[in-house]
Write a protein that holds these residues in place. Structure first.
Motif, PDB file in Angstrom:
ATOM      1  N   GLN A 165      49.140  38.593  44.634  1.00 25.16           N
ATOM      2  CA  GLN A 165      48.175  39.249  43.772  1.00 25.16           C
ATOM      3  C   GLN A 165      48.260  40.748  43.990  1.00 25.16           C
ATOM      4  O   GLN A 165      48.040  41.229  45.108  1.00 25.16           O
ATOM      5  CB  GLN A 165      46.759  38.748  44.055  1.00 25.16           C
TER       6      GLN A 165
ATOM      7  N   PRO B 116      46.891  44.640  42.866  1.00 22.94           N
ATOM      8  CA  PRO B 116      45.587  45.198  42.468  1.00 22.94           C
ATOM      9  C   PRO B 116      45.405  45.165  40.954  1.00 22.94           C
ATOM     10  O   PRO B 116      46.282  45.579  40.202  1.00 22.94           O
ATOM     11  CB  PRO B 116      45.650  46.631  42.999  1.00 22.94           C
ATOM     12  N   GLY B 117      44.260  44.640  40.529  1.00 17.94           N
ATOM     13  CA  GLY B 117      43.947  44.597  39.113  1.00 17.94           C
ATOM     14  C   GLY B 117      44.637  43.498  38.341  1.00 17.94           C
ATOM     15  O   GLY B 117      44.480  43.412  37.119  1.00 17.94           O
ATOM     16  N   GLN B 118      45.384  42.653  39.034  1.00 20.73           N
ATOM     17  CA  GLN B 118      46.102  41.578  38.360  1.00 20.73           C
ATOM     18  C   GLN B 118      45.645  40.221  38.877  1.00 20.73           C
ATOM     19  O   GLN B 118      45.047  40.108  39.948  1.00 20.73           O
ATOM     20  CB  GLN B 118      47.611  41.740  38.561  1.00 20.73           C
ATOM     21  N   GLU B 119      45.945  39.187  38.096  1.00 22.75           N
ATOM     22  CA  GLU B 119      45.598  37.834  38.517  1.00 22.75           C
ATOM     23  C   GLU B 119      46.590  37.345  39.571  1.00 22.75           C
ATOM     24  O   GLU B 119      47.713  37.833  39.665  1.00 22.75           O
ATOM     25  CB  GLU B 119      45.605  36.900  37.309  1.00 22.75           C
TER      26      GLU B 119
END
Length: 126
Positions: free
Chosen positions: A39, A41-44
């Motif tokens: 994962q 940052p800011g992503q699934e």
């Protein structure tokens, strides 16, 4: 309660290699499948690779196929994720997870996994 512990993350230059390890707190812990996810940052959270305990069959995300290898030596040893030719886009927090139900396939959906580690950070500089 079984705990999974990841190790081996770090900072590496693009083109470099790392080996991640995932060990269970209970040596006799058996799983149907063990997966690696990551994962950024800011992503699934996304699937990276998985291995079946009984047959050591493996499956990979297209983005890592040919560069990453998931393996284990035997039932008592950790599961490893060998990462070669790393790219900046591989930068993420890497998690291992265990799927404990009998299964005929290797799940890629993180919601299907039952136990998770705390993660190990992999940072690839350009």
């Amino acid at each position: 309660q079984v705990q999974l512990v990841e190790s081996g993350g770090g900072l590496v230059q693009a083109g470099g290699s790392l080996r991640l390890s995932c060990a269970a707190s209970t040596r006799t812990f058996r799983y149907a499948a063990l997966g690696w996810f990551r994962q950024a940052p800011g992503q699934e959270r996304e699937f990276v690779a998985a291995i079946r305990w009984s047959t050591t069959n493996t499956v990979y995300a297209d983005s890592v196929k040919g560069r990453f290898t998931i393996s284990r030596d035997n039932a008592e040893n950790p599961v490893y994720l060998y990462m070669n030719n790393l790219k900046p886009e591989d930068t993420a927090l890497y998690y291992c997870a265990a799927y404990v139900l009998t299964t005929a396939y290797l799940p890629k959906d993180p919601d299907k996994y039952h136990y998770w580690g705390q993660g190990t950070q992999v940072t690839v500089s350009s």
